[in-house]
Enzyme design. Structure first.
Site, PDB file in Angstrom:
ATOM      1  N   ASN A   9     -11.648 -28.201 -85.109  1.00  0.00           N
ATOM      2  CA  ASN A   9     -12.769 -27.358 -84.678  1.00  0.00           C
ATOM      3  C   ASN A   9     -13.680 -27.103 -85.883  1.00  0.00           C
ATOM      4  O   ASN A   9     -13.242 -26.568 -86.905  1.00  0.00           O
ATOM      5  CB  ASN A   9     -12.197 -26.043 -84.126  1.00  0.00           C
ATOM      6  CG  ASN A   9     -13.279 -25.117 -83.614  1.00  0.00           C
ATOM      7  OD1 ASN A   9     -14.298 -24.933 -84.270  1.00  0.00           O
ATOM      8  ND2 ASN A   9     -13.070 -24.526 -82.462  1.00  0.00           N
ATOM      9  N   HIS A  12     -16.868 -23.289 -87.872  1.00  0.00           N
ATOM     10  CA  HIS A  12     -17.123 -22.419 -89.014  1.00  0.00           C
ATOM     11  C   HIS A  12     -17.804 -23.123 -90.185  1.00  0.00           C
ATOM     12  O   HIS A  12     -18.234 -22.473 -91.127  1.00  0.00           O
ATOM     13  CB  HIS A  12     -15.855 -21.658 -89.387  1.00  0.00           C
ATOM     14  CG  HIS A  12     -15.468 -20.758 -88.253  1.00  0.00           C
ATOM     15  ND1 HIS A  12     -16.297 -19.732 -87.823  1.00  0.00           N
ATOM     16  CD2 HIS A  12     -14.424 -20.787 -87.389  1.00  0.00           C
ATOM     17  CE1 HIS A  12     -15.742 -19.147 -86.768  1.00  0.00           C
ATOM     18  NE2 HIS A  12     -14.616 -19.770 -86.479  1.00  0.00           N
ATOM     19  N   HIS A  45     -17.488 -25.025 -80.217  1.00  0.00           N
ATOM     20  CA  HIS A  45     -17.737 -23.972 -79.227  1.00  0.00           C
ATOM     21  C   HIS A  45     -19.210 -23.577 -79.297  1.00  0.00           C
ATOM     22  O   HIS A  45     -19.651 -23.007 -80.296  1.00  0.00           O
ATOM     23  CB  HIS A  45     -16.828 -22.778 -79.563  1.00  0.00           C
ATOM     24  CG  HIS A  45     -16.901 -21.656 -78.574  1.00  0.00           C
ATOM     25  ND1 HIS A  45     -16.110 -20.537 -78.677  1.00  0.00           N
ATOM     26  CD2 HIS A  45     -17.649 -21.471 -77.451  1.00  0.00           C
ATOM     27  CE1 HIS A  45     -16.370 -19.708 -77.672  1.00  0.00           C
ATOM     28  NE2 HIS A  45     -17.317 -20.249 -76.924  1.00  0.00           N
ATOM     29  N   ARG A  47     -21.520 -21.082 -78.337  1.00  0.00           N
ATOM     30  CA  ARG A  47     -21.513 -19.719 -77.793  1.00  0.00           C
ATOM     31  C   ARG A  47     -22.893 -19.351 -77.262  1.00  0.00           C
ATOM     32  O   ARG A  47     -23.906 -19.872 -77.727  1.00  0.00           O
ATOM     33  CB  ARG A  47     -21.119 -18.725 -78.895  1.00  0.00           C
ATOM     34  CG  ARG A  47     -19.637 -18.655 -79.128  1.00  0.00           C
ATOM     35  CD  ARG A  47     -19.311 -17.592 -80.158  1.00  0.00           C
ATOM     36  NE  ARG A  47     -17.889 -17.325 -80.192  1.00  0.00           N
ATOM     37  CZ  ARG A  47     -17.291 -16.366 -79.490  1.00  0.00           C
ATOM     38  NH1 ARG A  47     -17.994 -15.538 -78.736  1.00  0.00           N
ATOM     39  NH2 ARG A  47     -15.992 -16.212 -79.552  1.00  0.00           N
ATOM     40  N   ARG A  51     -23.970 -18.326 -82.508  1.00  0.00           N
ATOM     41  CA  ARG A  51     -23.682 -17.774 -83.842  1.00  0.00           C
ATOM     42  C   ARG A  51     -23.184 -18.836 -84.820  1.00  0.00           C
ATOM     43  O   ARG A  51     -23.263 -18.660 -86.007  1.00  0.00           O
ATOM     44  CB  ARG A  51     -22.685 -16.618 -83.771  1.00  0.00           C
ATOM     45  CG  ARG A  51     -21.290 -17.043 -83.398  1.00  0.00           C
ATOM     46  CD  ARG A  51     -20.328 -15.885 -83.446  1.00  0.00           C
ATOM     47  NE  ARG A  51     -20.533 -14.960 -82.349  1.00  0.00           N
ATOM     48  CZ  ARG A  51     -19.594 -14.127 -81.901  1.00  0.00           C
ATOM     49  NH1 ARG A  51     -18.421 -14.082 -82.503  1.00  0.00           N
ATOM     50  NH2 ARG A  51     -19.810 -13.333 -80.887  1.00  0.00           N
ATOM     51  N   HIS A  52     -22.618 -19.935 -84.292  1.00  0.00           N
ATOM     52  CA  HIS A  52     -22.243 -21.028 -85.211  1.00  0.00           C
ATOM     53  C   HIS A  52     -22.840 -22.360 -84.733  1.00  0.00           C
ATOM     54  O   HIS A  52     -23.901 -22.737 -85.199  1.00  0.00           O
ATOM     55  CB  HIS A  52     -20.729 -21.080 -85.508  1.00  0.00           C
ATOM     56  CG  HIS A  52     -19.799 -20.736 -84.376  1.00  0.00           C
ATOM     57  ND1 HIS A  52     -19.785 -21.430 -83.204  1.00  0.00           N
ATOM     58  CD2 HIS A  52     -18.829 -19.792 -84.280  1.00  0.00           C
ATOM     59  CE1 HIS A  52     -18.834 -20.912 -82.426  1.00  0.00           C
ATOM     60  NE2 HIS A  52     -18.251 -19.917 -83.036  1.00  0.00           N
ATOM     61  N   GLU A  72     -16.029 -26.438 -76.164  1.00  0.00           N
ATOM     62  CA  GLU A  72     -15.558 -25.147 -75.660  1.00  0.00           C
ATOM     63  C   GLU A  72     -16.757 -24.412 -75.097  1.00  0.00           C
ATOM     64  O   GLU A  72     -17.797 -24.305 -75.754  1.00  0.00           O
ATOM     65  CB  GLU A  72     -14.937 -24.332 -76.792  1.00  0.00           C
ATOM     66  CG  GLU A  72     -13.631 -24.905 -77.285  1.00  0.00           C
ATOM     67  CD  GLU A  72     -13.068 -24.081 -78.435  1.00  0.00           C
ATOM     68  OE1 GLU A  72     -13.665 -23.062 -78.808  1.00  0.00           O
ATOM     69  OE2 GLU A  72     -12.032 -24.484 -78.963  1.00  0.00           O
ATOM     70  N   THR A 102     -13.927 -13.334 -82.340  1.00  0.00           N
ATOM     71  CA  THR A 102     -13.475 -14.663 -81.957  1.00  0.00           C
ATOM     72  C   THR A 102     -12.946 -14.553 -80.529  1.00  0.00           C
ATOM     73  O   THR A 102     -12.950 -13.467 -79.958  1.00  0.00           O
ATOM     74  CB  THR A 102     -12.399 -15.179 -82.934  1.00  0.00           C
ATOM     75  OG1 THR A 102     -11.993 -16.489 -82.537  1.00  0.00           O
ATOM     76  CG2 THR A 102     -11.179 -14.264 -82.982  1.00  0.00           C
ATOM     77  N   THR A 103     -12.505 -15.678 -79.955  1.00  0.00           N
ATOM     78  CA  THR A 103     -12.040 -15.644 -78.566  1.00  0.00           C
ATOM     79  C   THR A 103     -10.709 -14.886 -78.522  1.00  0.00           C
ATOM     80  O   THR A 103      -9.680 -15.379 -78.959  1.00  0.00           O
ATOM     81  CB  THR A 103     -11.878 -17.081 -78.032  1.00  0.00           C
ATOM     82  OG1 THR A 103     -13.067 -17.799 -78.346  1.00  0.00           O
ATOM     83  CG2 THR A 103     -11.657 -17.090 -76.543  1.00  0.00           C
ATOM     84  N   GLU A 153      -4.965 -25.027 -72.314  1.00  0.00           N
ATOM     85  CA  GLU A 153      -4.736 -24.804 -73.744  1.00  0.00           C
ATOM     86  C   GLU A 153      -4.144 -23.403 -73.885  1.00  0.00           C
ATOM     87  O   GLU A 153      -4.735 -22.416 -73.420  1.00  0.00           O
ATOM     88  CB  GLU A 153      -6.044 -24.928 -74.529  1.00  0.00           C
ATOM     89  CG  GLU A 153      -5.810 -24.686 -76.017  1.00  0.00           C
ATOM     90  CD  GLU A 153      -6.955 -25.150 -76.909  1.00  0.00           C
ATOM     91  OE1 GLU A 153      -7.658 -26.121 -76.546  1.00  0.00           O
ATOM     92  OE2 GLU A 153      -7.129 -24.525 -77.971  1.00  0.00           O
ATOM     93  N   HIS A 196      -5.576 -21.657 -81.738  1.00  0.00           N
ATOM     94  CA  HIS A 196      -6.177 -20.398 -82.167  1.00  0.00           C
ATOM     95  C   HIS A 196      -5.357 -19.756 -83.269  1.00  0.00           C
ATOM     96  O   HIS A 196      -4.215 -19.360 -83.054  1.00  0.00           O
ATOM     97  CB  HIS A 196      -6.382 -19.376 -81.044  1.00  0.00           C
ATOM     98  CG  HIS A 196      -7.524 -18.446 -81.365  1.00  0.00           C
ATOM     99  ND1 HIS A 196      -7.388 -17.364 -82.206  1.00  0.00           N
ATOM    100  CD2 HIS A 196      -8.827 -18.470 -81.005  1.00  0.00           C
ATOM    101  CE1 HIS A 196      -8.556 -16.771 -82.338  1.00  0.00           C
ATOM    102  NE2 HIS A 196      -9.441 -17.413 -81.632  1.00  0.00           N
ATOM    103  N   HIS A 219     -10.644 -22.582 -88.024  1.00  0.00           N
ATOM    104  CA  HIS A 219     -10.988 -21.600 -89.052  1.00  0.00           C
ATOM    105  C   HIS A 219     -10.168 -21.790 -90.328  1.00  0.00           C
ATOM    106  O   HIS A 219     -10.709 -21.800 -91.436  1.00  0.00           O
ATOM    107  CB  HIS A 219     -10.795 -20.185 -88.487  1.00  0.00           C
ATOM    108  CG  HIS A 219     -11.155 -19.109 -89.440  1.00  0.00           C
ATOM    109  ND1 HIS A 219     -10.237 -18.513 -90.261  1.00  0.00           N
ATOM    110  CD2 HIS A 219     -12.351 -18.535 -89.738  1.00  0.00           C
ATOM    111  CE1 HIS A 219     -10.844 -17.605 -91.017  1.00  0.00           C
ATOM    112  NE2 HIS A 219     -12.127 -17.597 -90.710  1.00  0.00           N
TER     113      HIS A 219
HETATM  114  N1  PXP Z   1      -8.881 -23.385 -79.222  1.00  0.00           N
HETATM  115  C1  PXP Z   1      -9.785 -22.591 -78.615  1.00  0.00           C
HETATM  116  C2  PXP Z   1      -9.896 -22.636 -77.124  1.00  0.00           C
HETATM  117  C3  PXP Z   1     -10.638 -21.751 -79.365  1.00  0.00           C
HETATM  118  O1  PXP Z   1     -11.530 -20.957 -78.739  1.00  0.00           O
HETATM  119  C4  PXP Z   1     -10.550 -21.793 -80.777  1.00  0.00           C
HETATM  120  C5  PXP Z   1     -11.487 -20.976 -81.590  1.00  0.00           C
HETATM  121  O2  PXP Z   1     -12.788 -21.378 -81.376  1.00  0.00           O
HETATM  122  C6  PXP Z   1      -9.613 -22.658 -81.355  1.00  0.00           C
HETATM  123  C7  PXP Z   1      -8.773 -23.420 -80.552  1.00  0.00           C
HETATM  124  C8  PXP Z   1      -9.481 -22.784 -82.839  1.00  0.00           C
HETATM  125  O3  PXP Z   1      -9.077 -21.585 -83.393  1.00  0.00           O
HETATM  126  P1  PXP Z   1      -9.112 -21.395 -84.953  1.00  0.00           P
HETATM  127  O4  PXP Z   1     -10.522 -21.572 -85.389  1.00  0.00           O
HETATM  128  O5  PXP Z   1      -8.607 -20.006 -85.137  1.00  0.00           O
HETATM  129  O6  PXP Z   1      -8.195 -22.449 -85.541  1.00  0.00           O
END
Ligand code: PXP
Length: 254
Positions: A9, A12, A45, A47, A51-52, A72, A102-103, A153, A196, A219
């Site tokens: 992902n 960030h 993602h 949003r 924001r990102h 996402e 965050t989510t 997921e 996550h 992240h």
């Molecule tokens: N999976 C989903 C569905 C998410 O929303 C996120 C965060 O955007 C992640 C995975 C990745 O999480 P992290 O950035 O904390 O590794």
């Protein structure tokens, strides 16, 4: 032994770019680096508040990156229209609140059935593989089947939070919840992903759950990239995943 895919992902990288505006650091360049380091897919993602990741990033990720893109998205008309326009390989429907950092939790797939159903249908009809981001609970998995989603997921946030605060009992309990949910997913025919908050300290235990087929991690990797580079962070994550999975598979067959 089943292969465990790693989706990187890159949100960030865009967060840092947006702190100053302009083009640096470029999330598409990060996606290229991730591909070179052994990622199996890219996750981003978009949003509502941008924001990102921003709309032009999605266009470039689809056009310039060879890896499958997992978009996402919240279940809104705007995001559905964007997904249908760009046709990512996959779409992961996530809950989204403007004020959250965050989510924060999984989708409410039970009470939200009637709202979510047309989104799942429209995405699938367009050939986009749908996953639903849910808490690791059987009722949520059963509700995902009722919605016709082929993939879920599991939200690993509670497990990772227990690891951060050093609560060993909660960590063990949350890991069991994830393993039970992944097991149930397999029984009811769902492909099961997780993600996550995963780190080098938590990825091994999650990778050892044999029915998971994909982890999405962002992240922590972007944070580690500050110290040792993105490619090296991804390679280390990949090797921790492979090692834990091989060891768990060996232990089961011994
Ligand atoms: N999976 C989903 C569905 C998410 O929303 C996120 C965060 O955007 C992640 C995975 C990745 O999480 P992290 O950035 O904390 O590794």
């Amino acid at each position: 032994m089943r292969y465990l895919r790693l989706g990187v992902n890159i949100d960030h990288v865009a967060t840092i770019r947006n702190a100053r505006g302009g083009r640096h650091p470029d999330p598409v360049r990060a996606a290229q680096a991730a591909a070179g380091a052994g990622a199996d897919g890219i996750t981003a993602h978009l949003r509502e508040d941008r924001r990102h990741i921003a709309d032009p990033d999605i266009v470039r990720l689809v056009e310039e990156i060879d890896l499958p893109l997992n978009l996402e998205m919240a279940a809104t008309g705007e995001m559905l229209e964007i997904a249908l326009r760009h046709g990512p390989h996959a779409a992961c429907i996530v809950p989204e609140k403007r004020e959250e950092r965050t989510t924060e939790g999984g989708l409410n797939v039970i009470q939200g059935h009637n709202h979510l159903a047309p989104y799942v249908r429209a995405l699938q009809e367009a050939g986009i593989r749908v996953s639903l981001f849910i808490e690791p609970e059987r009722e949520a998995l059963d509700a995902a089947v009722a919605l016709g989603a082929p993939v879920v997921e599991l939200h690993t946030g509670s497990f990772c939070e227990a690891d951060i605060v050093g609560d060993a009992a909660a960590r063990a309990r949350e890991l069991r919840r994830l393993a039970d949910a992944a097991d149930h997913a397999e029984r009811i025919g769902l492909e099961c992903h997780a993600g996550h908050g995963l780190t080098f300290d938590t990825v091994g235990d999650v990778s050892a759950i044999p029915t998971l087929v994909e982890l999405n991690i962002g992240h922590f990797l972007v944070g580690e990239a500050i110290f040792g580079g993105l490619e090296s962070a991804i390679k280390r994550m990949r090797s921790l995943m492979d090692k834990a999975r091989a060891e768990a598979s060996g232990a089961r067959s011994a």
